[in-house]
Design a protein around this motif. Sequence first.
Motif, PDB file in Angstrom:
ATOM      1  N   TRP A  41       0.862  -1.184   0.000  1.00  0.00           N
ATOM      2  CA  TRP A  41       0.000   0.000   0.000  1.00  0.00           C
ATOM      3  C   TRP A  41       0.902   1.239   0.000  1.00  0.00           C
ATOM      4  O   TRP A  41       1.885   1.300   0.754  1.00  0.00           O
ATOM      5  N   TYR A  42       0.551   2.178  -0.853  1.00  0.00           N
ATOM      6  CA  TYR A  42       1.208   3.478  -0.909  1.00  0.00           C
ATOM      7  C   TYR A  42       0.149   4.555  -0.685  1.00  0.00           C
ATOM      8  O   TYR A  42      -1.045   4.302  -0.784  1.00  0.00           O
ATOM      9  N   ARG A  43       0.604   5.770  -0.417  1.00  0.00           N
ATOM     10  CA  ARG A  43      -0.322   6.890  -0.337  1.00  0.00           C
ATOM     11  C   ARG A  43       0.338   8.152  -0.876  1.00  0.00           C
ATOM     12  O   ARG A  43       1.557   8.296  -0.837  1.00  0.00           O
ATOM     13  N   GLN A  44      -0.517   9.042  -1.357  1.00  0.00           N
ATOM     14  CA  GLN A  44      -0.041  10.310  -1.905  1.00  0.00           C
ATOM     15  C   GLN A  44      -0.962  11.430  -1.445  1.00  0.00           C
ATOM     16  O   GLN A  44      -2.148  11.444  -1.799  1.00  0.00           O
ATOM     17  N   ALA A  45      -0.402  12.325  -0.654  1.00  0.00           N
ATOM     18  CA  ALA A  45      -1.136  13.497  -0.209  1.00  0.00           C
ATOM     19  C   ALA A  45      -0.981  14.608  -1.249  1.00  0.00           C
ATOM     20  O   ALA A  45      -0.023  14.608  -2.031  1.00  0.00           O
ATOM     21  N   PRO A  46      -1.898  15.575  -1.263  1.00  0.00           N
ATOM     22  CA  PRO A  46      -1.819  16.663  -2.237  1.00  0.00           C
ATOM     23  C   PRO A  46      -0.471  17.386  -2.174  1.00  0.00           C
ATOM     24  O   PRO A  46      -0.009  17.765  -1.097  1.00  0.00           O
ATOM     25  N   GLY A  47       0.171  17.528  -3.327  1.00  0.00           N
ATOM     26  CA  GLY A  47       1.437  18.242  -3.402  1.00  0.00           C
ATOM     27  C   GLY A  47       2.643  17.484  -2.889  1.00  0.00           C
ATOM     28  O   GLY A  47       3.740  18.049  -2.796  1.00  0.00           O
ATOM     29  N   ARG A  50       4.460  10.137  -3.708  1.00  0.00           N
ATOM     30  CA  ARG A  50       3.787   8.906  -3.296  1.00  0.00           C
ATOM     31  C   ARG A  50       4.753   8.094  -2.431  1.00  0.00           C
ATOM     32  O   ARG A  50       5.871   7.784  -2.858  1.00  0.00           O
ATOM     33  N   ASP A  51       4.318   7.731  -1.251  1.00  0.00           N
ATOM     34  CA  ASP A  51       5.172   7.036  -0.292  1.00  0.00           C
ATOM     35  C   ASP A  51       4.607   5.669   0.079  1.00  0.00           C
ATOM     36  O   ASP A  51       3.385   5.483   0.143  1.00  0.00           O
ATOM     37  N   MET A  52       5.514   4.750   0.372  1.00  0.00           N
ATOM     38  CA  MET A  52       5.106   3.424   0.825  1.00  0.00           C
ATOM     39  C   MET A  52       4.519   3.520   2.234  1.00  0.00           C
ATOM     40  O   MET A  52       5.066   4.211   3.090  1.00  0.00           O
ATOM     41  N   VAL A  53       3.436   2.815   2.449  1.00  0.00           N
ATOM     42  CA  VAL A  53       2.791   2.754   3.759  1.00  0.00           C
ATOM     43  C   VAL A  53       3.065   1.417   4.438  1.00  0.00           C
ATOM     44  O   VAL A  53       3.449   1.361   5.604  1.00  0.00           O
ATOM     45  N   ALA A  54       2.868   0.331   3.678  1.00  0.00           N
ATOM     46  CA  ALA A  54       3.034  -1.003   4.243  1.00  0.00           C
ATOM     47  C   ALA A  54       3.231  -2.006   3.120  1.00  0.00           C
ATOM     48  O   ALA A  54       2.729  -1.817   2.011  1.00  0.00           O
ATOM     49  N   THR A  55       3.970  -3.069   3.429  1.00  0.00           N
ATOM     50  CA  THR A  55       4.140  -4.170   2.489  1.00  0.00           C
ATOM     51  C   THR A  55       3.904  -5.493   3.193  1.00  0.00           C
ATOM     52  O   THR A  55       4.064  -5.594   4.428  1.00  0.00           O
ATOM     53  N   GLU A  93      -3.148  13.967   9.170  1.00  0.00           N
ATOM     54  CA  GLU A  93      -2.012  13.793   8.251  1.00  0.00           C
ATOM     55  C   GLU A  93      -2.042  12.472   7.491  1.00  0.00           C
ATOM     56  O   GLU A  93      -1.203  12.242   6.618  1.00  0.00           O
ATOM     57  N   ASP A  94      -2.976  11.602   7.807  1.00  0.00           N
ATOM     58  CA  ASP A  94      -3.176  10.368   7.029  1.00  0.00           C
ATOM     59  C   ASP A  94      -4.023  10.622   5.786  1.00  0.00           C
ATOM     60  O   ASP A  94      -4.181   9.713   4.958  1.00  0.00           O
ATOM     61  N   THR A  95      -4.544  11.822   5.653  1.00  0.00           N
ATOM     62  CA  THR A  95      -5.358  12.154   4.478  1.00  0.00           C
ATOM     63  C   THR A  95      -4.525  12.040   3.206  1.00  0.00           C
ATOM     64  O   THR A  95      -3.459  12.639   3.095  1.00  0.00           O
ATOM     65  N   ALA A  96      -5.003  11.233   2.271  1.00  0.00           N
ATOM     66  CA  ALA A  96      -4.263  10.972   1.032  1.00  0.00           C
ATOM     67  C   ALA A  96      -5.097  10.072   0.146  1.00  0.00           C
ATOM     68  O   ALA A  96      -6.125   9.527   0.571  1.00  0.00           O
ATOM     69  N   ILE A  97      -4.623   9.895  -1.072  1.00  0.00           N
ATOM     70  CA  ILE A  97      -5.143   8.833  -1.925  1.00  0.00           C
ATOM     71  C   ILE A  97      -4.271   7.606  -1.656  1.00  0.00           C
ATOM     72  O   ILE A  97      -3.036   7.696  -1.708  1.00  0.00           O
ATOM     73  N   TYR A  98      -4.923   6.495  -1.376  1.00  0.00           N
ATOM     74  CA  TYR A  98      -4.217   5.259  -1.056  1.00  0.00           C
ATOM     75  C   TYR A  98      -4.265   4.322  -2.266  1.00  0.00           C
ATOM     76  O   TYR A  98      -5.327   4.093  -2.846  1.00  0.00           O
ATOM     77  N   TYR A  99      -3.091   3.784  -2.597  1.00  0.00           N
ATOM     78  CA  TYR A  99      -2.941   2.933  -3.774  1.00  0.00           C
ATOM     79  C   TYR A  99      -2.410   1.560  -3.379  1.00  0.00           C
ATOM     80  O   TYR A  99      -1.559   1.434  -2.505  1.00  0.00           O
ATOM     81  N   TYR A 107       2.376  -2.506 -11.399  1.00  0.00           N
ATOM     82  CA  TYR A 107       0.924  -2.526 -11.490  1.00  0.00           C
ATOM     83  C   TYR A 107       0.359  -1.782 -10.300  1.00  0.00           C
ATOM     84  O   TYR A 107       0.657  -2.117  -9.150  1.00  0.00           O
ATOM     85  N   TRP A 108      -0.470  -0.777 -10.616  1.00  0.00           N
ATOM     86  CA  TRP A 108      -1.078   0.058  -9.586  1.00  0.00           C
ATOM     87  C   TRP A 108      -2.589   0.021  -9.710  1.00  0.00           C
ATOM     88  O   TRP A 108      -3.119  -0.112 -10.809  1.00  0.00           O
ATOM     89  N   GLY A 109      -3.262   0.195  -8.595  1.00  0.00           N
ATOM     90  CA  GLY A 109      -4.701   0.411  -8.631  1.00  0.00           C
ATOM     91  C   GLY A 109      -4.992   1.865  -8.934  1.00  0.00           C
ATOM     92  O   GLY A 109      -4.086   2.685  -9.091  1.00  0.00           O
ATOM     93  N   GLN A 110      -6.296   2.183  -8.986  1.00  0.00           N
ATOM     94  CA  GLN A 110      -6.710   3.543  -9.326  1.00  0.00           C
ATOM     95  C   GLN A 110      -6.703   4.457  -8.106  1.00  0.00           C
ATOM     96  O   GLN A 110      -6.785   5.680  -8.249  1.00  0.00           O
ATOM     97  N   GLY A 111      -6.622   3.885  -6.939  1.00  0.00           N
ATOM     98  CA  GLY A 111      -6.560   4.656  -5.704  1.00  0.00           C
ATOM     99  C   GLY A 111      -7.917   4.854  -5.060  1.00  0.00           C
ATOM    100  O   GLY A 111      -8.957   4.807  -5.727  1.00  0.00           O
TER     101      GLY A 111
END
Length: 118
Positions: A41-47, A50-55, A93-99, A107-111
């Motif tokens: 799982w990755y996440r990307q906050a506005p601006g 994209r960072d790794m959250v968990a594997t 601060e957890d607000t983001a799109i999660y992928y 291969y990525w999901g749409q988030g």
Amino acid sequence: QVQLVESGGGLVQPGGSLRLSCAASGSIFSHGLFSSRAMAWYRQAPGKQRDMVATISGGDTTNYADSVKGRFTIARDNAKNTVYLQMNSLKPEDTAIYYCKTVGLSYWGQGTQVTVST
């Protein structure tokens, strides 16, 4: 065709919980191959980048970003070709799109959007 479909995002108050799901389909996951695939799982906050959250590895070894350790849990259900992210004690601060992503393959999901706010 490989597909990763995330779901479970939404608006939650600080301190709340959400569970994200990522359903995987396609040839690289068929015939039991999903169980051997490391997922992330990755996440990307506005601006921000994209960072790794968990594997989670095929052997269920998990790894977490320091910012979510003790609050988030990654898990998988190989019978359903699905990986989950349980998120507790959510912070603004957890607000983001999660992928969802396959580790080692692009291969990525749409988030799915997660918003933590009052």
